[in-house]
Scaffold this active site. Structure first.
Site, PDB file in Angstrom:
ATOM      1  N   THR A  68       0.826  -1.209   0.000  1.00 11.78           N
ATOM      2  CA  THR A  68       0.000   0.000   0.000  1.00 11.78           C
ATOM      3  C   THR A  68       0.862   1.262   0.000  1.00 11.78           C
ATOM      4  O   THR A  68       2.012   1.240   0.464  1.00 11.78           O
ATOM      5  CB  THR A  68      -0.889  -0.005   1.270  1.00 11.78           C
ATOM      6  OG1 THR A  68      -1.461   1.279   1.450  1.00 11.78           O
ATOM      7  CG2 THR A  68      -0.095  -0.335   2.525  1.00 11.78           C
ATOM      8  N   ASP A  69       0.286   2.367  -0.465  1.00 15.78           N
ATOM      9  CA  ASP A  69       1.000   3.653  -0.409  1.00 15.78           C
ATOM     10  C   ASP A  69       1.101   4.173   1.023  1.00 15.78           C
ATOM     11  O   ASP A  69       1.872   5.096   1.301  1.00 15.78           O
ATOM     12  CB  ASP A  69       0.322   4.705  -1.301  1.00 15.78           C
ATOM     13  CG  ASP A  69      -1.117   5.017  -0.900  1.00 15.78           C
ATOM     14  OD1 ASP A  69      -1.661   4.339  -0.004  1.00 15.78           O
ATOM     15  OD2 ASP A  69      -1.701   5.956  -1.486  1.00 15.78           O
ATOM     16  N   GLU A  70       0.326   3.559   1.940  1.00 14.21           N
ATOM     17  CA  GLU A  70       0.304   4.086   3.319  1.00 14.21           C
ATOM     18  C   GLU A  70       1.646   3.897   4.030  1.00 14.21           C
ATOM     19  O   GLU A  70       1.904   4.544   5.038  1.00 14.21           O
ATOM     20  CB  GLU A  70      -0.844   3.441   4.114  1.00 14.21           C
ATOM     21  CG  GLU A  70      -2.169   3.656   3.404  1.00 14.21           C
ATOM     22  CD  GLU A  70      -3.413   3.400   4.236  1.00 14.21           C
ATOM     23  OE1 GLU A  70      -3.343   3.470   5.471  1.00 14.21           O
ATOM     24  OE2 GLU A  70      -4.456   3.135   3.634  1.00 14.21           O
ATOM     25  N   TYR A  76      -1.503  -0.463  11.026  1.00 13.81           N
ATOM     26  CA  TYR A  76      -1.681  -1.138   9.725  1.00 13.81           C
ATOM     27  C   TYR A  76      -0.501  -0.841   8.810  1.00 13.81           C
ATOM     28  O   TYR A  76       0.139  -1.761   8.291  1.00 13.81           O
ATOM     29  CB  TYR A  76      -2.994  -0.679   9.065  1.00 13.81           C
ATOM     30  CG  TYR A  76      -3.077  -1.006   7.580  1.00 13.81           C
ATOM     31  CD1 TYR A  76      -3.085  -2.327   7.135  1.00 13.81           C
ATOM     32  CD2 TYR A  76      -3.139   0.009   6.611  1.00 13.81           C
ATOM     33  CE1 TYR A  76      -3.154  -2.632   5.775  1.00 13.81           C
ATOM     34  CE2 TYR A  76      -3.209  -0.285   5.256  1.00 13.81           C
ATOM     35  CZ  TYR A  76      -3.215  -1.600   4.838  1.00 13.81           C
ATOM     36  OH  TYR A  76      -3.277  -1.903   3.498  1.00 13.81           O
ATOM     37  N   LYS A  79       2.459  -3.303   7.218  1.00  9.03           N
ATOM     38  CA  LYS A  79       2.696  -3.485   5.779  1.00  9.03           C
ATOM     39  C   LYS A  79       4.135  -3.076   5.425  1.00  9.03           C
ATOM     40  O   LYS A  79       4.795  -3.742   4.621  1.00  9.03           O
ATOM     41  CB  LYS A  79       1.698  -2.654   4.958  1.00  9.03           C
ATOM     42  CG  LYS A  79       0.264  -3.137   4.999  1.00  9.03           C
ATOM     43  CD  LYS A  79       0.040  -4.528   4.422  1.00  9.03           C
ATOM     44  CE  LYS A  79       0.232  -4.611   2.934  1.00  9.03           C
ATOM     45  NZ  LYS A  79      -0.163  -5.952   2.401  1.00  9.03           N
TER      46      LYS A  79
END
Ligand code: NAD
Ligand code: TYD
Length: 350
Positions: free
Chosen positions: A131-133, A156, A160
């Site tokens: 993810t870009d997060e 989260y 990741k």
């Protein structure tokens, strides 16, 4: 002959990836490995689950002997890894679930690949979907590129980020062939109604409040899920091993603007007077550690692999709303919890 293990195939994005591979590549064997948490729903795949090149394995990534069995029994040649705990709000409530599945589960998968792929590693690929997060939050300007340093802010995104580092480390240390993609927020059919867009569609149908966190000026970069699945297919076949690609739609929306567009489209489709759904908008307490803005620079995947989004946000959102309005049974099954019976009905002997 490719035998591709897709993890998390009963989830939102995974189900689109499984459908794409099963239908487009009849010569590939697709094995969907999923433990069916609250987010896993085999009804998402009811249109293709009788295909001869598809198999389902109800397995937890934390169950190492079962992972071994699946690799051996199906002669797994490649992995596309999507299984994860994926909801930021849940990670704030229960961070350890994210450590177990997203970090330990990924390392278990890496160990299985390392153990079973002995000869000619160039014939194999472990594709990790991220993810870009992991990049953290942007200010008012700028984009995340593949070179942006990781700076995760939620449990989260920290889990990741950690899993991405393990994948890269296995590539460096054991020559495991891998590729990683970091994608922006997805939306579309089969999205679990705890995330912003499907939650708000459901609440508008049920005339419930639309809880906008904080000042509503948080910005996300939205990509139609079928375009993400197409990107995954392109990277799987043409991506440079050992590489990272950012995937996004150059499609930034402030939450409140997105919600107003959603309300407008819903009112038109439901035949409501203009402004009806706007009245449901309710500002609520902010999410802790809420990242202000995400925006992806997807130049690399576009230039190197020729991928670009196929629909505008207005088109994708309209298709998404139509899908939810035409699949109220799916939505009702989720909100009532009935979807969890589907596995027992379909796979009662396992
Ligand atoms: P999801 O929550 O809808 O689905 C996750 C799936 O993984 C579920 O089917 C669940 O049953 C399965 N799963 C969870 N724990 C498992 C375990 N221990 N063993 C086996 N299966 C398990 O998630 P999603 O939104 O489809 O996201 C898929 C992947 O894409 C995730 O890795 C996520 O980080 C990444 N991603 C998501 C988005 C997004 O906007 N949704 C954006 C970028 C990247
Ligand atoms: P979400 O769909 O949870 O995705 P992510 O946190 O991974 O970006 O949330 C998207 C944006 O919408 C995020 O800024 C949080 C906000 N949001 C709300 O304002 N209200 C809600 O009820 C939800 C679920 C999210």
């Amino acid at each position: 002959m490719k035998s591709i293990l897709i993890t998390g195939g009963a989830g939102f994005i995974g189900s689109h990836v499984v459908r794409l591979f099963v239908t487009k590549f009849p010569s590939y064997k697709i094995i969907n490995l999923d433990v069916l948490t609250y987010a896993g729903n085999l009804e998402n795949l009811s249109d293709i689950d009788k295909s001869p090149n598809y198999a389902f394995e109800k397995v937890n990534l934390l169950d190492v002997p079962e992972l071994d069995r699946v690799f051996l029994e199906h002669g797994i040649t490649d992995v596309i890894h999507l299984a994860a705990e994926s909801h930021v709000d849940r990670s704030i409530e229960a961070p350890l679930d994210f450590v177990y599945t997203n970090i330990v589960g990924t390392v278990n998968l890496l160990n299985a690949a390392k153990k079973h792929w002995k000869e000619d590693l160039s014939k194999h690929l472990l594709y990790h979907v991220s993810t870009d997060e992991v990049y953290g939050a942007l200010g008012a300007t700028g984009f995340f590129t593949e070179e942006t340093p990781y700076h995760p802010n939620s449990p989260y995104s920290a889990s990741k980020a950690s899993s991405d580092h393990f994948v890269r480390a296995y590539g460096e240390t054991y020559d495991l062939p891998f590729v990683i993609t970091n994608c922006s927020n997805n939306y579309g059919p089969y999205h679990f109604p705890e995330k912003l867009i499907p939650l708000f569609i459901n609440n508008i149908i049920e005339k419930k409040p639309l809880p906008v966190y904080g000042d509503g000026l948080y910005t996300r970069d939205w990509l139609f899920v079928k375009d993400h699945a197409r990107a995954i297919e392109v990277v799987f076949h043409k991506g440079k091993p050992g590489g990272t690609y950012n995937i996004g739609g150059f499609n930034e929306w402030r939450n409140i603007d997105l919600v107003k567009l959603l309300c407008k489209q819903m009112d038109e489709k439901l035949g409501n007077p203009a402004g009806t759904s706007d009245n449901l908008i309710t500002y609520v307490k902010d999410r802790p550690g809420h990242d202000r803005r995400y925006a992806i620079d997807a130049t690399k995947i576009n230039k190197e692999l020729g991928w670009e989004p196929s629909v505008t946000f207005e088109e994708g959102l309209s298709e998404t709303i139509d899908w939810y309005l035409n699949n109220k049974k799916w939505l009702n099954n989720i909100t009532s919890g009935d979807y969890q019976q589907y596995y027992n009905k379909m796979y009662h002997n396992r």
